[in-house]
Write an enzyme that holds these catalytic residues in place. Structure first.
Site, PDB file in Angstrom:
ATOM      1  N   GLU A 183       0.796  -1.231   0.000  1.00  0.00           N
ATOM      2  CA  GLU A 183       0.000   0.000   0.000  1.00  0.00           C
ATOM      3  C   GLU A 183       0.833   1.288   0.000  1.00  0.00           C
ATOM      4  OE1 GLU A 183      -2.746  -0.418   3.248  1.00  0.00           O
ATOM      5  OE2 GLU A 183      -3.562  -2.291   2.469  1.00  0.00           O
ATOM      6  N   ASN A 207       1.882  -5.234  -3.105  1.00  0.00           N
ATOM      7  CA  ASN A 207       0.501  -5.545  -2.736  1.00  0.00           C
ATOM      8  C   ASN A 207      -0.279  -4.266  -2.456  1.00  0.00           C
ATOM      9  OD1 ASN A 207      -1.423  -7.695  -2.004  1.00  0.00           O
ATOM     10  ND2 ASN A 207      -1.267  -6.883   0.070  1.00  0.00           N
ATOM     11  N   HIS A 244     -10.494  -6.510  -1.989  1.00  0.00           N
ATOM     12  CA  HIS A 244     -11.560  -6.296  -1.002  1.00  0.00           C
ATOM     13  C   HIS A 244     -12.681  -5.582  -1.765  1.00  0.00           C
ATOM     14  CE1 HIS A 244      -9.021  -7.597   2.260  1.00  0.00           C
ATOM     15  NE2 HIS A 244      -8.098  -6.713   1.948  1.00  0.00           N
ATOM     16  N   GLU A 248      -6.021 -10.907  -1.267  1.00  0.00           N
ATOM     17  CA  GLU A 248      -6.812 -10.706  -0.050  1.00  0.00           C
ATOM     18  C   GLU A 248      -8.306 -10.668  -0.394  1.00  0.00           C
ATOM     19  OE1 GLU A 248      -5.485  -7.452   2.397  1.00  0.00           O
ATOM     20  OE2 GLU A 248      -3.378  -7.753   1.886  1.00  0.00           O
ATOM     21  N   ASP A 266     -12.190 -10.916  -0.507  1.00  0.00           N
ATOM     22  CA  ASP A 266     -13.468 -11.072   0.192  1.00  0.00           C
ATOM     23  C   ASP A 266     -14.492 -10.202  -0.530  1.00  0.00           C
ATOM     24  OD1 ASP A 266     -12.900  -8.426   1.245  1.00  0.00           O
ATOM     25  OD2 ASP A 266     -11.913  -9.351   2.957  1.00  0.00           O
TER      26      ASP A 266
END
Length: 361
Positions: A166, A206, A242, A271, A273
């Site tokens: 990030e 990432n 996400h 990651e 979801d």
């Protein structure tokens, strides 16, 4: 992870028990399927897990449900990622000491179940120990020592890392952080030091929102191109994913994956979801919502497999085991059901969507 401070988020969770309302099961008739996802997946399929005492409800080690969590993880996945305990705050708590115990536990668990481990994360602007926030020495030497020590410690056991996490804002500009302020070339240095510590490891950058915000992805790809022009190793890009039931569109995601592959970089869904209660107006995971989530998961996985050539696939990791302990509920402060397993670790319709994608490809 995303923009929140994870430690504060966890403390908020523990102080507000009940923020994750239980939902109806909405489990399809898949409980008798003996095969886990890893057995049918054409790619590495991983999951982020809690380990430490501070994340005791989700911990493979300390949770009252630890045995059931371990069984689910070992049955369904072939890679594990530490949700928190490899972040600097936990693994490097003071300048001259490292805390290996929890991360070593995860590595041992993976060995026992013939699973891989992905390292997360070496450099981030959050989850920092106090001593880093107030550091006044040689930042280059400190960064090198931090990365070299951790990567070397796990060189025999971890073959891929999130090196930097990030580092860009959504508009593509560099994120202001202690790293950017004190060591402007920290991204290049971090990848170089990680590669020197373990030349065989795959090294990823990432970030979140890069599947739906082209300016941010373009900045990330430009950074990666610059590294390679300087002969600094970078394997690929971790797309946190996400996402929610509406955003980003499949066309946006496809374009982002294609641009990354065209740049010669691996694509790792790092990651994943899927939020379903975007407006906070739903009180349960209705059969209709469960079906929509199943389709959304199936569409995402199939898009990945159909868009990313085999040699550019870095794998897929789901960010958490069950809805009960997902960061989503704690961050947004209302019920949601973003993962593949419900509060009782039963497979949801979402699991079926992933299974269908893997078995139909």
């Amino acid at each position: 992870m995303t923009k929140h401070s994870l430690l504060s988020l966890l403390m908020l969770c523990f102080a507000t028990a009940g923020c994750n309302q239980k939902s109806p099961s909405a489990v399809p008739d898949n409980s008798q399927v003996s095969e886990g996802l890893a057995a049918v997946s054409p790619v590495t399929v991983g999951v982020a897990v809690g380990i430490g005492r501070f994340e005791s409800q989700a911990s493979l080690r300390y949770s009252p449900e630890a045995k059931a969590l371990q069984q689910t993880v070992a049955r369904e996945f072939n890679q594990v990622v530490a949700e928190n305990v490899m972040k600097p705050q936990y693994i490097h708590p003071s300048e001259n000491s490292y805390f290996w115990d929890d991360a070593d536990y995860l590595v041992d668990f993976a060995k026992q179940h013939d699973m891989a481990v992905h390292g997360h994360t070496l450099v981030w602007h959050q989850a920092l120990p106090d001593w880093m926030n107030t550091y006044s020495g040689n930042w280059d030497d400190m960064l090198k020592e931090h990365i070299t020590t951790i990567v070397s410690h796990y060189a025999a056991d971890i073959d891929s890392w999130d090196v930097v996490n990030e580092a860009f804002l959504d508009d593509g500009s560099p994120r202001q952080s202690i790293w950017q302020t004190n060591l402007p070339d920290y991204i290049a240095k971090a990848f170089n030091y990680a590669n020197q510590a373990d030349p065989d490891a795959e090294l990823y950058y990432n970030d979140y929102n890069i599947a739906g915000m082209s300016k941010k992805l373009d900045a990330v790809l430009a950074m990666a191109k610059s590294l390679r022009q300087r002969n600094i190793e970078i394997t690929g890009i971790g797309f946190q994913m996400h996402i929610d039931r509406y955003w980003p569109s499949l066309d946006n995601i496809r374009e982002a994956f294609q641009k990354t592959v065209a740049a010669g970089l691996k694509v790792r869904i790092s990651e994943l979801d899927i939020r379903m209660n975007v407006n906070g107006t739903e009180t349960e995971l209705s059969p209709e919502l469960a079906h929509l989530q199943q389709q959304r998961y199936q569409d995402i996985i199939l898009l990945y497999l159909n868009t990313v050539p085999e040699e550019y696939r870095g794998g897929i990791t789901f960010w958490g085991v069950s809805d009960k302990n997902s960061w989503v509920n704690y961050y947004y402060q209302h019920a949601d059901w973003p993962l593949l397993f419900d509060d009782k670790l039963q497979r949801k319709a979402a699991w079926q969507g992933v299974f269908n994608a893997f078995t139909s490809h």
